[in-house]
Design an enzyme around this catalytic site. Sequence first.
Site, short mmCIF file in Angstrom:
data_model
loop_
_atom_site.label_atom_id
_atom_site.label_comp_id
_atom_site.label_asym_id
_atom_site.label_seq_id
_atom_site.Cartn_x
_atom_site.Cartn_y
_atom_site.Cartn_z
N HIS A 52 10.32 -3.57 4.29
CA HIS A 52 10.72 -2.17 4.30
C HIS A 52 10.92 -1.66 5.72
O HIS A 52 10.28 -2.14 6.65
CB HIS A 52 9.78 -1.26 3.52
N GLU A 91 4.01 -5.26 8.54
CA GLU A 91 2.68 -5.12 7.91
C GLU A 91 2.25 -6.41 7.21
O GLU A 91 1.06 -6.65 7.02
CB GLU A 91 2.71 -3.99 6.87
N HIS A 142 0.83 -1.22 0.00
CA HIS A 142 0.00 0.00 0.00
C HIS A 142 0.86 1.27 0.00
O HIS A 142 0.43 2.31 0.50
CB HIS A 142 -0.97 -0.03 1.19
N HIS A 202 -1.91 4.75 9.65
CA HIS A 202 -0.53 5.14 9.98
C HIS A 202 -0.52 6.41 10.81
O HIS A 202 0.15 7.38 10.50
CB HIS A 202 0.27 5.34 8.70
C1 DHB Z 1 6.16 3.75 2.61
C2 DHB Z 1 5.65 2.46 2.71
C3 DHB Z 1 4.55 2.19 3.53
O1 DHB Z 1 3.99 0.98 3.72
C4 DHB Z 1 3.96 3.23 4.21
O2 DHB Z 1 2.86 2.97 4.93
C5 DHB Z 1 4.48 4.52 4.13
C6 DHB Z 1 5.58 4.77 3.31
C7 DHB Z 1 7.32 4.07 1.73
O3 DHB Z 1 8.03 3.15 1.30
O4 DHB Z 1 7.53 5.25 1.44
FE FE Z 2 2.38 1.14 5.52
#
Ligand code: DHB
Ligand code: FE
Length: 286
Positions: free
Chosen positions: A194, A241, A12, A59
Site C-alpha cells: 500500500h 511495513e 493493521h 504512526h
Molecule cells: C491505511 C493502512 C495502514 O497500514 C495505515 O497504518 C494507515 C492507513 C489505509 O489503507 O487506510
Molecule cells: Fe500502517
Amino acid sequence: MAEIIWGFGTSHVPSIGAAMDHGKTQTPYWKALFDSYAPARQWMAEHRPDVVVIVYNDHANAVDLDLVPTFALGTAESYEVADEGWGRRPVPPVIGAPELSEHLVRELVDDSFDIATFNRLDTDHGLTVPLSVYCPDPGEAWPCTVVPLLVNVIQYPQPTAARCHALGKALGRAIRSFPQDLKVAVFGTGGMSHQLAGARAGLINTEFDRMFLQTIETDPEKLAALTREDYIREAGTEGIEMIMWLVMRGALSDDITRVHETYHVPASNTAVGAALFEDHGGKAAA
Ligand code: DHB
Ligand code: FE
C-alpha cells in the site's frame, strides 16, 4: 521456561478496526474479509497464549517525530489506547507484561540489539487492530498480556529487512530463555502492499504480496535479502511495513506449519494479508 506456540502476520489497516467498532463487518464491503478471518480466529481461540509480543509501528500518533527510535520495547504495566484524532477506540486497555519486557530488553542488549525502552506508551491502530483481528470480542479485557515491540518504518532510513529478521531470531532466543512457563505468541503486523500518498497512491502489487506470503514460510532469508528500496518500490511507501513480519518469522523455529492464510484486496487503500503459523519447535532445547 517460556515457549513460543504460534506466530501471526497480519495487516493493521485502521478501517478494519473501525468496521468492527461500528458493527459493519457483515456489510457487502467487509463481509468477505471478516468471513475469511473466521478459521484463524477459531484456531487462535483454541490455542490461547498467556502473552503476545506485538511487533508494530506507531504512526506518529503516540510517538511524535522529535524522537524516532529504530527499535523499542514497551516495559509498562499497562498501555492506553491512543486517541488518533477521533477519540479512543472502544477496546480494553492493553495490559503489559513488565517482567517479561525487562528480561527481553536485557537479553536483546546483551545480544547486541541496543533497543530503546518505552516506560509509558499509548498504542495506536498498529497494535490494537491486530489485537482485534485476533480477538474480536474481548469484553472487558483482552485474553492476554502484551509486550509491544516498535519498529521505525515511517522515517528514512528504516532498518533493513535482514536486521529485522536477525532481531526476530534474537527475540526468539530471549523469549525461550525466560524462566516462567508462559505460552507466547508473536505478531508481525502491517502491510501488505500500500501507498497512502504521492504519485503512486493506491498502489497494490498482488504478485509481490503473494510471493511474500508464500516465502515467509519457506525461505525468509530470501525476503531478508531485499533492500528497503526493494520493499518501497514493490510494495509502496507504507508497504515497507512488511519487514515487521520478518521479526515475527525470525522468532519462530524452522519447524512450523501454516494454519491459515488470508489475502484480500482492498481494505481502504491496502492489500490485506494474514498468515498464521504453529511453531512446533518453540521451546528452548533442553
Ligand atoms: C491505511 C493502512 C495502514 O497500514 C495505515 O497504518 C494507515 C492507513 C489505509 O489503507 O487506510
Ligand atoms: Fe500502517
